[in-house]
Write a protein that holds these residues in place. Sequence first.
Motif, PDB file in Angstrom:
ATOM      1  N   ILE A 107      11.396  17.877  -2.693  1.00 30.99           N
ATOM      2  CA  ILE A 107      10.919  16.699  -1.963  1.00 30.99           C
ATOM      3  C   ILE A 107      11.720  15.452  -2.357  1.00 30.99           C
ATOM      4  N   SER A 108      12.044  15.343  -3.634  1.00 31.55           N
ATOM      5  CA  SER A 108      12.732  14.139  -4.089  1.00 31.55           C
ATOM      6  C   SER A 108      14.238  14.251  -3.932  1.00 31.55           C
ATOM      7  N   GLY A 109      14.719  15.426  -3.489  1.00 35.25           N
ATOM      8  CA  GLY A 109      16.165  15.625  -3.443  1.00 35.25           C
ATOM      9  C   GLY A 109      16.769  15.565  -4.831  1.00 35.25           C
ATOM     10  N   THR A 110      16.017  15.974  -5.821  1.00 34.63           N
ATOM     11  CA  THR A 110      16.382  16.020  -7.250  1.00 34.63           C
ATOM     12  C   THR A 110      16.735  14.648  -7.829  1.00 34.63           C
ATOM     13  N   ARG A 111      16.429  13.581  -7.089  1.00 37.78           N
ATOM     14  CA  ARG A 111      16.716  12.246  -7.633  1.00 37.78           C
ATOM     15  C   ARG A 111      15.423  11.511  -7.951  1.00 37.78           C
ATOM     16  N   PRO A 112      15.430  10.682  -8.968  1.00 44.76           N
ATOM     17  CA  PRO A 112      14.251   9.864  -9.244  1.00 44.76           C
ATOM     18  C   PRO A 112      13.969   8.917  -8.074  1.00 44.76           C
ATOM     19  N   ILE A 113      12.694   8.649  -7.853  1.00 39.39           N
ATOM     20  CA  ILE A 113      12.327   7.692  -6.803  1.00 39.39           C
ATOM     21  C   ILE A 113      11.836   6.426  -7.509  1.00 39.39           C
ATOM     22  N   TYR A 114      12.495   5.297  -7.220  1.00 43.54           N
ATOM     23  CA  TYR A 114      12.100   4.056  -7.898  1.00 43.54           C
ATOM     24  C   TYR A 114      11.196   3.223  -7.007  1.00 43.54           C
ATOM     25  N   PHE A 115      10.285   2.504  -7.659  1.00 45.20           N
ATOM     26  CA  PHE A 115       9.363   1.655  -6.896  1.00 45.20           C
ATOM     27  C   PHE A 115       9.902   0.218  -6.892  1.00 45.20           C
ATOM     28  N   LEU A 116      11.106   0.061  -6.298  1.00 44.78           N
ATOM     29  CA  LEU A 116      11.775  -1.236  -6.403  1.00 44.78           C
ATOM     30  C   LEU A 116      11.141  -2.287  -5.504  1.00 44.78           C
ATOM     31  N   GLY A 117      10.653  -1.832  -4.325  1.00 46.10           N
ATOM     32  CA  GLY A 117      10.128  -2.807  -3.376  1.00 46.10           C
ATOM     33  C   GLY A 117       8.688  -3.221  -3.654  1.00 46.10           C
ATOM     34  N   THR A 118       8.040  -2.557  -4.602  1.00 51.43           N
ATOM     35  CA  THR A 118       6.622  -2.831  -4.836  1.00 51.43           C
ATOM     36  C   THR A 118       6.371  -3.090  -6.321  1.00 51.43           C
ATOM     37  N   PRO A 119       6.723  -4.278  -6.783  1.00 53.63           N
ATOM     38  CA  PRO A 119       6.573  -4.574  -8.210  1.00 53.63           C
ATOM     39  C   PRO A 119       5.128  -4.448  -8.695  1.00 53.63           C
ATOM     40  N   SER A 120       4.167  -4.633  -7.802  1.00 55.38           N
ATOM     41  CA  SER A 120       2.780  -4.590  -8.274  1.00 55.38           C
ATOM     42  C   SER A 120       2.338  -3.162  -8.630  1.00 55.38           C
ATOM     43  N   PHE A 121       3.089  -2.152  -8.136  1.00 62.13           N
ATOM     44  CA  PHE A 121       2.729  -0.761  -8.475  1.00 62.13           C
ATOM     45  C   PHE A 121       2.723  -0.550  -9.989  1.00 62.13           C
ATOM     46  N   ARG A 122       3.649  -1.224 -10.643  1.00 59.78           N
ATOM     47  CA  ARG A 122       3.768  -1.053 -12.081  1.00 59.78           C
ATOM     48  C   ARG A 122       2.511  -1.541 -12.811  1.00 59.78           C
TER      49      ARG A 122
END
Lengths: 506, 324
Positions: free
Chosen positions: B147-162
């Motif tokens: 599903i991820s294409g073996t790459r990490p998925i970053y939550f760059l557009g949603t800083p509040s997720f952190r």
Amino acid sequence: MSPTLVSMEGIDKAFPGVQALDGCRFELLAGEVHALVGENGAGKSTLMKVLTGVYRKDAGRIVYQGQEVDIPNPRAAWEMGIGIIHQELNLIPHLTVAQNIFIGREPRRWPRFLLDEKELNERAQRLLESVNLDVDPRARVADLTIAKQQLVEIAKALSYNSQVLIMDEPTSALSDAEIQELFRIIRELKAKGVGIVYISHRMDEIKQICDRVTVMRDGRTIGTVNAQEVSVDQIVSMMVGREIYATAQPAPNEGASEVVLEVRSLSRGRAFQDVSFSLRKGEILGFAGLMGAGRTEVARAVFGADPIDSGEIYVNGKRVEIKSPADAVRLGIGYLPEDRKRHGLMLDLDVEANTIVATLQRYAAALGWVQKSKARREVQAYVEQLGVKTPGLEQRVRYLSGGNQQKVVLAKWLAKNCDILIFDEPTRGIDVGAKGEIYKLLNDLTVRQGKSVIMISSELPEILRMSHRIIVMCEGRITGELVAHEATEEAIMRLATLRPTPRAVV
Amino acid sequence: MMESKAVPSKRSAIRSDVLQQALAFASLIVMFVVFSLASPNFATFTNIVGILLSTAVIGILAVGVTFVIITGGIDLSVGTVMTLASVITGVIISYWGLPIPAGVLGGLAAGALCGFVNGTVTAKMKVPPFIATLGMMMMSQGLSLVISGTRPIYFLGTPSFRQIAMGSLAGIPNAVWIFFASAVIGSLVLTKTVLGRYTFALGSNEEATRLSGINVDRWKIAVYTLCGLYSGLAGVVMASRLNSAQPALGAGYELEAIAAVVIGGTSLSGGEGSVLGTVIGAFLMSVLINGLRILSIPQEWQKVVIGAIVIVAVYADIARRRRR
């Protein structure tokens, strides 16, 4: 005349390869205690499992409180008011008494998925008081004695307002005082009009508490009689039924030869107590008794498979300590277990591997290298001597018949030079023709080769035909010893159902 | 003279799981004191927060798997299901651009679904739980990579997720509060609800439970589903903490979670156990790792010590039962 509560007619039930029930009938009146008796495998438990929805019947009618009913599962039976207390108690050990009684029907609080522990315990307390059971509803079941657990099962059954209560061997783990307490409760229930089915092997109890007796044999109902009008002997002969076998047998040694194995006051927990016997050279000593009498447990203990609490074992007159099967084998004792497939053989290994597994070291050269050809020669010799029918030594034993599998186990012990062989149900699961061969082998071993054999068997004709002496056990104690030519099936049956009395102080 | 026979041993009044739990707690205290004395850097607020934070994810997984182990089963898939849940959350939020709650729900649902499959395969198809969940472990690991294409998925557009995990209340990160809340809820479910009651009943005597008229299969599926839900929650917390979904992470977490459960006194043979014990077990492992690190013992040795602790904990339990 009390109304009829249950009437079962023409009940059939087959399992793969066995017709367990064949046109059985059974009738239970309100306020009656009705004994259901028969030998092991006669179909008593199966019939009651049909009535309680554990098994579905193949054919027949069940009429309950005047209506024909279908009982698809245990839940349905409970809700109809048919309760059963299984021989192996069906409680959940880690839960409390109250939690066990109301399992599946726990009182809830708002919101619906929360349990109401307080209400649960109060209800259990009221129930327990109503039947005068002195048990704390908050106690964990695992911490109760077996007797108390039994009472909890009864309370559980009563909590469903059971009209029918089936008790499968209820007293097998109870002391005399506890049995009297159980009988008091049974009489109270009877007075309230509950019908009780009492499955038991104990004739004295049946005489004490039961109104009628129904006898089963080989999956059929033999008859129903009034408990007070017939003698124990009459009941036993209905149970056994068969013609007495001709007890002819080779009997070369009557106390002449030396004792090779002597066991004195062997005890192990609940399994068996104070068991003493001796085995002579060239003798076949039969061990008779009902299932659970402790015969296998004694054999396993002598063989070192289970630890003993106390007692002494002598081999050839010398006191020995047998702490493991390895010790037993070193002393020349071999054990042929009842369940060969699980405990006696490595099914997916071949005849050769199974035969030499106990003696492998003998064929080992340097570094544990197995000298195949030497092993092969010896295995071949045993295969021929015992007449094992196998296409070759490479045949996996899984594909051999039961009789030939038994011979492979025997070959293993003969290879190990065992002089004392314990056969546990040697012909179970073996067809009639092969049985004869096993008998011939047993005679051959004892008469010609001077081996000594202990034979545990639940088949009375077999015990009578093959043994020189017969020891009968009941509930972990030896209740009698018979010389083969004096023994009858009835005599064995009587001893096998004799409630052992505490031994008098000598 | 005959020596009197030993009287039947009196049944111990203390349940073995409670005792084990007390032992684990005592060990935890002892360890704490020892490390505090050994290093001034141990008993500092920052370090303790660090310990709490490092326990959170494993702790949440362990609470879930406690239920399964009490039924007498096992769940080897919790670590990789956690990863799958975080990847799903990442896909929903970062790739699809859906709002954060949708991503969180998606992660939880993915976890629950995996648990449901585990339960169904175990209860209905009668596949032993070890195998069923081993299969799920591999499948979820593979799916995460696919599903991820073996790459990490970053939550760059949603800083509040952190903020879900790393925001803080009273100086303690949210991840820790989420862990505590999930433990409290887990404990209530286990002790106060019907599901909890049948969890114990299944592990104690499944056949008796069935003969009591209880739909054993359905409750078993419910237990595995709940465990999966906890894995999903751990996945969301993990993603939030790392601010990314790391598809290659997760394998090995299941064993640490199981170790925490076992150290906490839950019996692998089923029927007894508690969430509190599991929480103590999880902390015991974190404190140990943290303390060893502070004492500058090489990281390689930490696993050796943890492994030994698991064996000692289970042996202590077995030895006590045998003496009974």
